[in-house]
Every structure is written in C-alpha cells, then in structure tokens.
Design an enzyme around this catalytic site. Structure first.
Site, PDB file in Angstrom:
ATOM      1  N   HIS A   4      -1.583  11.975  -6.118  1.00 18.43           N
ATOM      2  CA  HIS A   4      -0.971  11.423  -4.753  1.00 18.43           C
ATOM      3  C   HIS A   4      -0.305  12.488  -4.079  1.00 18.43           C
ATOM      4  CE1 HIS A   4      -1.585   7.823  -6.873  1.00 18.43           C
ATOM      5  NE2 HIS A   4      -1.127   6.954  -5.640  1.00 18.43           N
ATOM      6  N   HIS A  45      -5.383   8.797  -3.244  1.00 19.87           N
ATOM      7  CA  HIS A  45      -4.827   7.533  -2.540  1.00 19.87           C
ATOM      8  C   HIS A  45      -4.526   7.963  -1.031  1.00 19.87           C
ATOM      9  CE1 HIS A  45      -2.559   4.179  -1.337  1.00 19.87           C
ATOM     10  NE2 HIS A  45      -1.945   3.788  -2.519  1.00 19.87           N
ATOM     11  N   GLU A  78      -6.371  -3.749  -8.818  1.00 19.23           N
ATOM     12  CA  GLU A  78      -5.603  -4.110  -7.432  1.00 19.23           C
ATOM     13  C   GLU A  78      -6.730  -4.405  -6.526  1.00 19.23           C
ATOM     14  OE1 GLU A  78      -2.402  -1.207  -7.617  1.00 19.23           O
ATOM     15  OE2 GLU A  78      -1.123  -2.478  -8.435  1.00 19.23           O
ATOM     16  N   CYS A 109       6.212   0.629  -4.590  1.00 17.22           N
ATOM     17  CA  CYS A 109       5.571   0.776  -3.205  1.00 17.22           C
ATOM     18  C   CYS A 109       5.877  -0.180  -2.451  1.00 17.22           C
ATOM     19  CB  CYS A 109       4.126   1.010  -3.357  1.00 17.22           C
ATOM     20  SG  CYS A 109       3.437  -0.181  -4.238  1.00 17.22           S
ATOM     21  N   HIS A 123      -9.766  -0.396  -4.821  1.00 17.34           N
ATOM     22  CA  HIS A 123      -8.262  -0.728  -4.600  1.00 17.34           C
ATOM     23  C   HIS A 123      -7.942  -1.008  -3.389  1.00 17.34           C
ATOM     24  CE1 HIS A 123      -4.039   0.793  -4.633  1.00 17.34           C
ATOM     25  NE2 HIS A 123      -3.910   0.150  -5.690  1.00 17.34           N
TER      26      HIS A 123
END
Lengths: 623, 623
Positions: B144, B194, B302, B385, B250
């Site tokens: 990330h 991400h 997710e 988040c 995701h």
C-alpha cells in the site's frame, strides 16, 4: 475377514453408555455399483495421488528434516503434518479392507519417517523442529500442535486396527504422554485452538484401556471457555462446553470438539455434557444445516451462520460435512436414534461426495449450493485439510454400514455389501445386502447365521422414504406401523433367509423452513438419499438462473450410464422466467408468467462441476 | 464564500471532456433538518473523536517516530498513515465550510508531523521508516505505499482548496515526484496493490496544472494487468483496465481504480478507457449493486459477487459505497446523465449513512441487509479505513449538491441549502433550496441572480419519484414530459424567482430482477431516497423473520421526532407466517396462509442497529 485386530472406526464395543456397538470395517465388503467403484478409485487413484502430494508439497520431507536427514526450510503450513497423518489413516483403512503389499511398504516407510521425527521426550511436530524448537507450546491459540497429535493418534489407531502392529501407536502414545505431562489433568489447563485431539484420545483409551487418555480428553474439553485460549467463538472458546447451546464459530472446530464430547459421554455418561450435546444438536439440525448435510454457511471464519442463515453460496466446507458425520455417528452409537443415521447418509452423499471429482484427483474445499461456473475443484490446497479427510472417510466407509447390540444387528446405511458379523453370543452371521441405491429403492438382504438363532435384524426407514415402505421376509409381507423410522424384525433366522425392503424413491421437491428466507419460494429436488441440482451443461437455450418449477406434471427418472460416471437424471417440462432487461430493482408487480414447455434436467449434486463450467443451482424458484 | 482558493471536491472546471463543472464546497451551506445536524455532528463529534483515535492507536505517533522525535515500534497496519490523511481531508473540508481556529491549529500541528516524517528524497510512509527503510518498494502487491500517497495527495488538495495554503501540498508534490522518478512513465512500470493514487494524481494535475501527474496516473492505470502485480482479480490486476468488462475482485480497489480511469477520461477523453468504463458500469449497476447502493457482496475478499449474487448478508463495505459515489460522481461530471446522480443519492443515504451511528462515534465496516442482532458498530477497527472515509465524505458533501455548465446550474442532490454560485459569465447567483426531504417531497428553490440573466436551472427527477412530479415557477405550473429524468427550466431569472417541485414520496415496494434469487418473492420498502428495514425493536410478539407483506392496504407514514434522531416510520397491518416447528427441510406444500392483522413498522435502514439488538431485515417475504 480376520478379527485378530478388530477394526471399528469408533470402537464403542466396550463403551458403557453406548446403545450400539460398531462392526469392524474389514468385516464388511462393499459390493454395489455405486460405492464399490468409488472406494476402488479411492484406493487406486486418490490415495496414491495424495501420497504424491505429500511428497511434492514437502509435507513428508518435513519429517526427514526434523529427523536430521533432510536439509532446507520447513514446507507448508504449521499443520501440514496432519496431511501426512490423514493419509496414513486413509491408507490404513484401505489396507484393512484391501491388503496390498505395495501400500504396506509405503505405509511402513512413511511411519518410519514419522517415528524418526519424534523427540526423545515424545514431542512430535515438524514445524517446531530444527529452528523453531523454542516456540513449542507458546501459541496454543493458533499453532495446532495438539490438533496435529490428534490426527497422529487417529492414524495410529487406524493403523493398529488395520494391521495389528503398534509401530505408529507407540509414537502416538509417547506424543500423548508428553501432552499429558505438560497439560496435567487437574492441574495445568490446556486446549488447542483447533480441537480434534479430544476424540482421538478417547479412541486411544478404547484401544489401550488406559484411562489416562479419557481423563486427558475430558480435561481438554473442560479447559475450553476458561481463559486458556482467546475466548473467541471462532475457537469455540466463548463458553465452557457444558454451557453451550448454540453452534457457532468455526464449523470444523466446533464439530470435532462436539464429537470429542460425544466420545466422552459414550464412555462416562456425563449428563451435563450429554445435555449440552442435545441442545447443540437441536440448534444444528433445526436451523444450521444445508439441505445437502453441509454445515458452516459463512465464508468469513468458515463459520456457522445465525439460525436459518443458509444462503445459496454457503461455505459448506467438505471437512465440516465429514465432522458432521463424525458427530452424528457418535450420537447414533450413543442413542440408536434414526435421525442420526439420516444425517450420516445425507452428508455422505451430498456433503462429502461432491468434494471429490469423478476422476478422484480433484477436490472441493467449499460446497456452495449455487454457482455461476467459476467454482472448480483443485488438485490440492495450501490448506490441504479436505482432500485426505475425504480419502480417510471413504476408506473407512465399510465400518459405517452396520451396528450391533445385544438384540441383534442393525443395518445403518443401505449400501450393497457382503459382511460377516457376530451376534452378541459370538455366532457369526453372513449378510448379503443387494441394492441399486441410491438410484432404486429395492433392497434385498440375505441373513445367513452359522446356525439358526433368534435375534433382531433392524433396518432403517430413511427420512426420505416416506410412508409407503414395504417389507417382506422370505416373500411374506410384514405389516409396518406408519411413521415408523425402523423395521425391527425379530425371529429365528436361519441360513438363506431374505428380507426384501422397498423404499419409495419418488422425486421430492424440498423446501426450507419458512425462516430460511434465502430459499424463500424455491425448492430443491431430491431422490432417495440424493440431492439434485441443475447445471447449465444440460440446458441449451435456457439459462439455469431463469428456470422455474412451474407446470411440472411429473419427473422422468432415467439412468444414464454414460453420464457423469453413470447417474439417474430427473427430467420434466417446466417453466422459465421471460427474458428481463429491466432494472436491477423495480416496484413490485406480479411477475410475468413463466414460459412453459422448457425441458429441465437435474443431475445429482455430488456430480456437479465435472463438465463444462456453467451456472449451477440447487434451489430453483417454484414460480 | 470566498473563491480565492476554490474548493470543488473533483475539480472539472478546466477538464476538457467534462460535461459538467463542479461548484466549490464552501459556496454551499447545507441548512436542512436532516443533513445539517449530521454535518454538525461530523464537525463537532466525529472529526475530534477520530483525531483522538489517530492519537490513541499510534497512527500520529508513527509520524513523530519516523521524524526521529518518538521512540518505540510502529503502531497499526502498514497503511495506517492513510487514517491520518483521511482525517486531514475531513478536517480540511470541514474548515472550508466552517472555519475554526481550534481545528486550524490542530490541522497545522498534524501537517507539521506529517511533513517532518518525509525523507529528503520525498519518500513518505512511516511504516517503512526507521527499521524498514530497506523494504521500501519491495512489495507493491501488498504494502500500500502508493495507496497511502494517494490519500496524502487527496488530503493535500483538500487542505489547499480549503485554506489556500500549500504546506501539505508541497509534501504531496515531493512524494509524487519520488514515485514519478522511480516508476517513470514510459519506462518503468509500477502500480499499487491498492489503487487510489490514480484519482489523486489527476486531482493534483487539476490543482497544479502540471501534466506530469496526469501522465503518471495514466501510466499507473495502464501498468495494471501487465505482470507488475500478481495478476489477481483481487487486485483488479487480472486484465489491462482497457479490456475489462466485468467488475470483480476487491470492491474498494476496483471502484477507486475506475474512479481514476474516469478522472483520466475527463481530462483526455481516452475513448478506450471510456468504453471500458461504460461496460464496467453496466455490469455494476445492472447486476452487482445492493438496493441500498452498497456494493461488494462477498465477505471473502471483500469482493464483488457474480452477476445477481446479492444475498441478504452482503458485505457492502462502507468504503465501497463511498467509492461507488466517487465513481458515479465522476461519470456524472463526464456525461451529465441522471442515472449517476441517482446512484450518488442512493448510496449516500443507504450505503454510507448506515456506516455511522446516530451518535457519530461508532461505525459499520460491513452493511448487510439482514442480521440476527449480532452485527453492531464499533468505535474503530484495526483496519480503520471506513470511519475517516465517512468523515471526509460528509465534510465534503456541500460540494456534491450542484453542478454548472455553460447553460446554467444543475441541482444534483435535493438537500436543503443556501448557495452562492457563479454562472459561466461570472454573474453570481444566490440559491436557496428548502425541503423536508428525505421525508417529504416538496422542494422550493429560490433563484436570485445578481442581475437578471437568461440561463437554465435544471432539477433532477430522481428514479424514485415516478411520473407524478409537478413543477411551478413563480406559482405557474410547468408542463413536463412523462418519463423525463430532469426538469430544465430556461428563462430569464431575476431576484426572488421561485421554483416549486413536488416529488412523490409514496412508499414503494421494491423487488429485484428475477435473477436475484436471494430475494426471490421478497421486497424491500422504500420512501423517497431512503430504503427501509424492519427491526425487532418495533415488533413485540412477532418475530421480524416471520413477517410477510400480505394484506397491506396502505402504509401510514408518521414523523416521529423522538425516534432514532427523528425519522418517518412506515406502518401497516400485514401478515406473519404461523409458528412452524417442522423440520428444516420438508416436501413442498402450499404454505399455511400468513396470519393477518400484524402491526408492522419499518424504519430507515440508515438508522438500524441504534437500539436494542435484534433481528433486522431489508427484504421481507411478499407472502
């Protein structure tokens, strides 16, 4: 069919609180057209392929490494020893029923590897060898050390029962002694984040007669929910087991744990544990079981859902269906109640069998009840619990066909076989059960005692069979009470007596309890012990997702020997929702009537995902 | 209402391919009874509480540690810097509309901490400081690093637009220059596991005019699906973005990525990227969106489910609903099409707002559409988040109420406000929009240009309003075409002109597309922009799970000022399935008729789980 080293899977022959006794797996030879080829494939394809996987993944080499005879890093997960132990168990049960010199040699060499990895103090776990010795017993929550020993014990007991040899049993006894010394009953609490050792310890007690193992199993059960682990539902550590009344958390953990509780109750009759089991079973069977016998609906945490939370895409781990069988079988031995054998039968045919490809080499970890064509079996997994779990269950299947008690013999699973059992007084009885189940419901049982004897032969009336069961003994009809869940035939049996049972196998349209809203106004098809599904491969021009069970007058059952290894299909003219290009959500209006005259074909759920990928559904809208 | 440092959220004012221009958040003051108190709570409770969380979790201290002014280990996850950046963004937008000396001081001190943690070469990520410097850029898949810079840029742009100061913008520019040097467009591919940096870079381009950032954003988009990452759907790396036609993997990653694509298209008009966006949006809106505007149905990964896979217990991460708004807003600016504003409205009211407790201090990560009473909000998460994502969106909400173009002004969200906007020719127009939405559909807009001018005021006809919309200008009815999705009023406007719009807010009973089998023969209640649900707290003597929408003649709408912070409830006499103690599965029979005369009350879904825990359902069986 020797009984030098009797081989029941769960040996309640001396269990004081068991209602039923088991039979030895080697005393039963499965002979039918459905299971016999599957067991042969398990022996000839699956077990060798899984040995190769244990080699290629390094799971076997980990033992050599721990023994100092191989270099390199540890391979796989911290519980990969259990893959090897489950393979040993599968191979042992296979040896028990089908001795093989080649497999015997391979077993010996694997066991030698395992034994070589054990420390002088009895400790055995290859992850915690070489560079991780100082981490032993530092993380009961995560690291599966007792869990792995549980599988070692299960393998050792199976090996001893199959071969009469104690090479692995001695290893297992030392490993358990190490644990018993460290987590001393009455003094030092200890439990494993992943249960499994408990039931193995009770089996070790049954094998050795040493009460130490029963005490340790009970101690481990009662260490849960008391601050030893993390207090989570995931580990089934949220409450002392005696207080639990709701199945929750990780399904495999929970059902292995409850299987251990059932084992303790079989031995001790502990009324508190028994009452807890009854509450937990009521929750499980009443609100948390898939129509396939699969359990553990949630992908997050591989866990049970809330009551009636049973969506299409349930997780239904193959291991959880196996654990469901473990628990149900123990409760059957404890109580003799037919509801439990029904669960064994349903979960075996529809919860476990789909986990295995028709080829015997690919496996499902999850078993959802609907899919868009992307869920496919794999040859192995980084978490490889399911494949060897299937192999060991199938290899031990002969041990699940019968039970006995002081009155006689009970058929538990209608699987064609030839068996030689013994009555309580030691008289041998040969049995020959012929059936075309799961496809056709006629069963013919020949009862052949060594000499005429009065005893009871009990046959189950499965939940799926309904009321119109017929029974004949030597051709003469036997009157049955309606609603009876078993047929107990007490008479003097002599050589060549036959029982003919006809179990109706009409196609059933099953719906869920009204609270299972995920399948509201939808139905699953079933015939005999099998749950069916629709696959796109059988439907051309109609999307499976659009099929509606409207206007079905009757289902045509056809045996198709070339299809999916030979299955009965169910076909009918049904309906389909018209093509709808409207928005995803819209104000309610009575939906357009389905089109009619759509040819629909259902195949057994166990056989899905063996053809061109496409949509699959178990529950189909009624209208 | 200054325009020294104009503050649109997504600044398409100079975007060559934008159909619409944004307005500056500080030029719009939300004044209604629904959102104004929520925005006040966001300023007064949520933003301070989240600052305290950034302190107590160590996320702030990580910056001091990287600067060498604090000891100890790094705290939290490798992306915890982004919590702080999102807090800065929330605080900046809050400052933009509601300047506060206290908050300004706090912002300055946080920005000083952040700036102090930056290396001379521009690198900034506190996880990779002190003891992990050598790990920088070694794991693009997981770690990330670019994602965190994306949030830094978004915070810096917001801070610059809100305050006119470049203290954080300078930090962000150095961080981006570091990345541009390392992953050089045209030479060295690079993308982050991400996404998020892409849209931030385009915003940086819009703020600075430096094309370097637009080039870098495009380069990053096009680095995906080309072997830079792991090729997984999870990372949306399975295909080059230009080829994608199915939203998968995701959900937050995917929608942040597609938002960045939309930003690039707004600037460049890239026809291939635009076509991909159209395909992806069709899949998303046509088959993968919850009735609440929530997206990402699967708990595993997710992730988006397959088409029409929209179960009761969908995951619907709060951040995914926010990302859905980000994407829809950009597509609205690109095309002007009303479908996108509908998504912004639905997701805001029903996908994001439930993520926040009425108290403003507790948050949902997942937003399922049914629950048994165990899913509750938390004050914070180890993966935090969602909470600051909600705070930044709410703080920037004034920026989403209007757009403009050469013809005039478009109302986009019917939220009561006072605004001062400018026409294309620079003439200021004061607007006063009064409404009791989401409860009642009357809207009164006063249009007050500094001098009379001919221009177009456009008002949307939301998807929920149906056909019977009425419009009056200065009391005179305006004829509308049926099916119109906007009301474009072109005339010479002068001070005090009023538009009155009445949007029908009848209670709607929404069903899913026939392929959404999870909600087959069930319906969700909705009124105006709000989706409703049933909670056990409003039902005594009847389990919510048993309620059936049978026999409902009409819904009574009642405003209850004391309930759940003041909501309209929907009440009716409906039905309930009779108590059923039958087995979990049973042969189909027409179910027993529901009992009638059951009092049913629905509350807005956004307000659920703010009372005694109990069953909650959005979709209720029709019969």
């Amino acid at each position: 069919m020797a009984d030098k080293h009797p081989g029941p899977v769960v040996d309640t022959s001396a269990s004081r609180h068991a209602r039923l006794r088991p039979v030895s797996a080697p005393d039963v030879r499965i002979t039918d057209d459905f299971w016999a080829p599957r067991l042969r494939r398990n022996r000839e394809v699956t077990i060798p392929a899984q040995h190769a996987q244990c080699e290629s993944t390094g799971a076997l080499r980990n033992f050599a490494r721990a023994a100092g005879s191989a270099d390199g890093d540890f391979s796989g997960r911290y519980y990969s020893d259990s893959d090897v132990y489950k393979w040993i168990e599968a191979a042992s049960w296979s040896m028990a029923t089908h001795p093989s010199e080649e497999l015997a040699d391979r077993l010996d060499s694997v066991i030698e590897l395992v034994a070589g990895a054990q420390d002088p103090d009895g400790y055995l776990n290859t992850y915690f060898s070489v560079d991780r010795v100082h981490e032993r017993w530092t993380d009961l929550v995560v690291r599966h050390e007792m869990y792995c020993v549980g599988h070692l014990v299960a393998a050792a007991v199976a090996h001893a029962r199959a071969t009469g040899r104690s090479t692995l049993l001695d290893v297992a006894l030392r490993a358990c002694a190490h644990i018993a010394d460290r987590f001393t009953p009455g003094r030092v609490t200890g439990a494993c984040g992943h249960p499994g050792l408990e039931m193995a310890l009770v089996e070790l007690y049954r094998t050795t007669g040493d009460e130490r193992w029963l005490t340790l199993a009970t101690w481990q059960l009662d260490s849960r929910g008391r601050g030893v682990l993390d207090g989570s539902e995931y580990l089934v550590d949220h409450q002392p087991v005696r207080q639990q009344d709701r199945v929750t958390g990780h399904a495999v953990r929970a059902l292995y744990l409850y299987s251990g509780m059932a084992d303790v109750v079989l031995e001790t009759g502990d009324p508190e544990l028994r009452a807890a089991l009854e509450r937990l079973w009521a929750d499980l069977s009443g609100a948390k079981t898939a129509v396939t016998g699969g359990v553990g609906a949630r992908w997050d945490g591989e866990a049970f859902g809330d009551a009636y939370e049973l969506p299409d895409r349930s997780y239904n781990e193959t291991c959880a269906a196996i654990a469901h069988i473990f628990l149900a079988w123990r409760l059957l031995l404890l109580t003799g109640e037919p509801q439990y054998r029904d669960v064994v039968e349903t979960a075996l045919h529809n919860g476990v069998l789909p986990g295995l490809s028709l080829s015997g080499t690919e496996f499902f970890y999850q078993n959802p009840l609907a899919d868009a064509g992307r869920h496919r079996r794999a040859e192995w997994f980084s978490c490889a619990c399911c494949p060897p779990n299937i192999a060991r269950l199938l290899a031990s299947l002969p041990g699940y066909l019968y039970t006995t008690d002081d009155d006689g013999i009970q058929v538990q699973l209608y699987i064609g076989n030839q068996a030689e059992l013994r009555l309580a007084d030691g008289i041998p009885v040969r049995l020959d059960l012929a059936t075309e189940l799961p496809w056709r419901g006629e069963v013919r049982l020949t009862v052949d005692p060594a000499e005429p004897r009065e005893f009871t032969v009990t046959l189950p009336v499965p939940g799926w069979a309904g009321a119109d069961v017929t029974v004949r003994v030597n051709g003469d009809p036997v009157a049955l009470d309606t609603g009876r869940r078993r047929i107990a035939l007490r008479r003097t049996w002599s050589a060549g007596d036959t029982v003919e049972v006809t179990l109706p196998t009409e196609v059933r349209t099953l719906v869920g309890h009204p609270r299972v809203t995920a399948v509201h106004r939808r139905a699953a098809l079933a015939m005999g012990p099998l749950v069916y599904c629709l696959e796109q491969a059988d439907h051309h021009g109609t999307a499976v997702a659009d099929i509606r069970l409207t206007g079905v007058e009757r289902w045509t059952v056809a045996h198709e020997p070339e299809l999916l290894g030979g299955v009965c299909t169910l076909s009918a003219q049904a309906g389909a929702a018209p093509v709808d290009d409207g928005p995803l959500y819209r104000p309610y209006r009575e939906p357009a009537a389905p089109t009619s005259g759509v040819s629909v074909t259902a195949v057994p759920y166990f056989a899905w995902a063996n053809r061109t990928p496409g949509e699959m559904r178990v529950f189909v809208p009624l209208a």
